[in-house]
Design a protein around this motif. Structure first.
Motif, PDB file in Angstrom:
ATOM      1  N   PHE A   1       6.966 -15.886   5.744  1.00 14.69           N
ATOM      2  CA  PHE A   1       7.466 -16.876   6.682  1.00 14.69           C
ATOM      3  C   PHE A   1       6.858 -16.655   8.057  1.00 14.69           C
ATOM      4  CE2 PHE A   1      10.971 -16.997   3.582  1.00 14.69           C
ATOM      5  CZ  PHE A   1      10.996 -18.354   3.352  1.00 14.69           C
ATOM      6  N   GLN A   2       6.606 -17.753   8.742  1.00 13.72           N
ATOM      7  CA  GLN A   2       6.131 -17.679  10.127  1.00 13.72           C
ATOM      8  C   GLN A   2       7.336 -17.580  11.042  1.00 13.72           C
ATOM      9  OE1 GLN A   2       2.894 -20.254  11.449  1.00 13.72           O
ATOM     10  NE2 GLN A   2       4.206 -20.978  13.086  1.00 13.72           N
ATOM     11  N   VAL A   3       7.299 -16.662  11.971  1.00 17.07           N
ATOM     12  CA  VAL A   3       8.408 -16.462  12.887  1.00 17.07           C
ATOM     13  C   VAL A   3       7.986 -16.891  14.287  1.00 17.07           C
ATOM     14  CG1 VAL A   3       9.986 -14.785  13.901  1.00 17.07           C
ATOM     15  CG2 VAL A   3       9.291 -14.552  11.514  1.00 17.07           C
ATOM     16  N   GLY A   4       8.841 -17.648  14.970  1.00 21.23           N
ATOM     17  CA  GLY A   4       8.516 -18.059  16.327  1.00 21.23           C
ATOM     18  C   GLY A   4       8.727 -19.542  16.524  1.00 21.23           C
ATOM     19  N   ALA A   5       8.155 -20.046  17.607  1.00 22.38           N
ATOM     20  CA  ALA A   5       8.389 -21.444  17.992  1.00 22.38           C
ATOM     21  C   ALA A   5       7.863 -22.426  16.963  1.00 22.38           C
ATOM     22  CB  ALA A   5       7.756 -21.719  19.353  1.00 22.38           C
ATOM     23  N   GLY A   6       6.867 -22.031  16.169  1.00 22.82           N
ATOM     24  CA  GLY A   6       6.310 -22.956  15.186  1.00 22.82           C
ATOM     25  C   GLY A   6       7.138 -23.077  13.929  1.00 22.82           C
ATOM     26  N   ASN A   7       8.174 -22.242  13.806  1.00 23.27           N
ATOM     27  CA  ASN A   7       8.979 -22.220  12.594  1.00 23.27           C
ATOM     28  C   ASN A   7      10.063 -23.291  12.648  1.00 23.27           C
ATOM     29  OD1 ASN A   7       9.801 -21.300  10.095  1.00 23.27           O
ATOM     30  ND2 ASN A   7      11.177 -19.770  10.945  1.00 23.27           N
TER      31      ASN A   7
ATOM     32  N   PRO B   1       5.480 -24.112   8.507  1.00 23.52           N
ATOM     33  CA  PRO B   1       4.313 -23.649   7.753  1.00 23.52           C
ATOM     34  C   PRO B   1       4.394 -22.158   7.416  1.00 23.52           C
ATOM     35  CG  PRO B   1       3.777 -23.809  10.077  1.00 23.52           C
ATOM     36  CD  PRO B   1       5.182 -24.327   9.932  1.00 23.52           C
ATOM     37  N   PRO B   2       3.726 -21.719   6.355  1.00 23.39           N
ATOM     38  CA  PRO B   2       3.614 -20.292   6.081  1.00 23.39           C
ATOM     39  C   PRO B   2       2.793 -19.614   7.182  1.00 23.39           C
ATOM     40  CG  PRO B   2       2.963 -21.617   4.173  1.00 23.39           C
ATOM     41  CD  PRO B   2       3.050 -22.539   5.338  1.00 23.39           C
ATOM     42  N   ALA B   3       2.894 -18.304   7.290  1.00 25.63           N
ATOM     43  CA  ALA B   3       2.137 -17.567   8.299  1.00 25.63           C
ATOM     44  C   ALA B   3       0.650 -17.830   8.123  1.00 25.63           C
ATOM     45  CB  ALA B   3       2.426 -16.067   8.172  1.00 25.63           C
ATOM     46  N   GLY B   4      -0.028 -18.087   9.249  1.00 24.36           N
ATOM     47  CA  GLY B   4      -1.459 -18.335   9.219  1.00 24.36           C
ATOM     48  C   GLY B   4      -1.837 -19.786   9.021  1.00 24.36           C
ATOM     49  N   TYR B   5      -0.849 -20.674   8.848  1.00 25.50           N
ATOM     50  CA  TYR B   5      -1.122 -22.092   8.652  1.00 25.50           C
ATOM     51  C   TYR B   5      -0.475 -22.904   9.776  1.00 25.50           C
ATOM     52  CZ  TYR B   5      -2.936 -20.973   4.045  1.00 25.50           C
ATOM     53  OH  TYR B   5      -3.681 -20.460   3.028  1.00 25.50           O
ATOM     54  N   ALA B   6      -1.035 -24.076  10.041  1.00 22.37           N
ATOM     55  CA  ALA B   6      -0.547 -24.904  11.142  1.00 22.37           C
ATOM     56  C   ALA B   6       0.444 -25.962  10.683  1.00 22.37           C
ATOM     57  CB  ALA B   6      -1.730 -25.580  11.849  1.00 22.37           C
ATOM     58  N   VAL B   7       0.333 -26.405   9.433  1.00 23.27           N
ATOM     59  CA  VAL B   7       1.152 -27.500   8.917  1.00 23.27           C
ATOM     60  C   VAL B   7       1.801 -27.061   7.615  1.00 23.27           C
ATOM     61  CG1 VAL B   7       1.148 -29.882   8.087  1.00 23.27           C
ATOM     62  CG2 VAL B   7      -0.337 -29.234   9.972  1.00 23.27           C
ATOM     63  N   GLY B   8       3.101 -27.346   7.470  1.00 25.17           N
ATOM     64  CA  GLY B   8       3.811 -26.998   6.248  1.00 25.17           C
ATOM     65  C   GLY B   8       3.816 -28.132   5.242  1.00 25.17           C
ATOM     66  N   ASP B   9       4.400 -27.871   4.072  1.00 23.88           N
ATOM     67  CA  ASP B   9       4.584 -28.918   3.067  1.00 23.88           C
ATOM     68  C   ASP B   9       5.410 -30.050   3.660  1.00 23.88           C
ATOM     69  OD1 ASP B   9       3.195 -27.502   1.170  1.00 23.88           O
ATOM     70  OD2 ASP B   9       4.963 -26.760   0.126  1.00 23.88           O
ATOM     71  N   GLY B  10       5.310 -31.221   3.068  1.00 25.00           N
ATOM     72  CA  GLY B  10       6.094 -32.321   3.596  1.00 25.00           C
ATOM     73  C   GLY B  10       6.041 -33.563   2.744  1.00 25.00           C
TER      74      GLY B  10
END
Length: 232
Positions: free
Chosen positions: A5-11, A183-192
């Motif tokens: 999981f990506q942690v931070g403002a992008g989550n 998005p997962p860690a290292g990615y900019a856009v998640g599933d949708g």
């Protein structure tokens, strides 16, 4: 290896909306608009170069002549190739040539929760007796729903798109929506998911002089288009 999981403002879950021209459910695109001549005060139309994409009625456009700006609202759908756009009476004049940028994919801010619901209608099909008690069936329809709650300013332009569609739902006004998971860690856009929807059950309450709380659901018919996580 599983993704972390990506942690931070992008989550965060992200939701983008665009008004759709009547009868058109294709994904909207950004459009650059040029008005060669000035816009007079109280004008109800603007002459522009041929549009390269469609823009739905109710959408605001801000024209900039390099010195001043003027925001106008479309009163009718502007289709591809149109050289005149119909607007609400201009509140001021704008001299000389000017340009406007229509951004189709506008993010709805202030969201506090979101869930995605996929529904299917099933009709039982008569079959010979099954010793285990199973029934056969056929899927006769599908729908999907994105409930949304947000705290935002009532002047938020993405919210104004949703509110316009809700107020004009009986005329067939729909909203194209793009929903993105964190998005997962290292990615900019998640599933949708993305697709054409109608605005259902909009509730707006003014909890302060500046902030309003809104809840609504975006309901789509058929199968949504699934999008996958990506680097951009």
């Amino acid at each position: 290896m599983s993704k972390t999981f990506q942690v931070g403002a992008g989550n965060k879950v992200k939701l983008y909306v665009a008004l759709l021209p009547l009868g058109d459910r294709t994904e909207p695109e950004d459009v650059s608009i040029t008005a060669a001549s000035g816009i007079t005060s109280a004008a109800t139309s603007v002459t522009v170069t041929a549009l390269t994409g469609a823009i739905a009625g109710g959408t605001p456009l801000t024209f900039d002549n390099g010195t001043d700006t003027l925001t106008v609202y479309l009163t009718a759908d502007a289709l591809i190739g149109a050289t005149t756009i119909a607007i609400e009476p201009a509140t001021a004049a704008l001299t000389g040539s000017s340009t406007a940028e229509y951004v189709a994919k506008l993010r709805l801010l202030g969201g506090t929760q979101l869930s995605a619901k996929l529904n299917s209608d099933r009709a039982d099909v008569l079959v010979f007796e099954d010793v285990l008690g199973y029934k056969d069936g056929a899927i006769t329809g599908q729908s999907w729903e994105l409930p949304w709650t947000a705290n935002l300013l009532s002047s938020d332009e993405a919210f104004r798109r949703v509110f316009f569609a809700a107020s004009n739902a009986v005329s067939g006004r729909e909203v194209y929506v793009w929903q993105q998971d964190p998005p997962p860690a290292g990615y900019a856009v998640g599933d949708g998911l993305k697709g054409a929807t109608v605005v259902m059950n909009l509730d707006k309450s003014l909890t302060s002089t500046a902030i309003c709380t809104v809840t609504f659901s975006l309901m789509g018919q058929g199968s949504p288009t699934i999008t996958r996580y990506s680097l951009v």
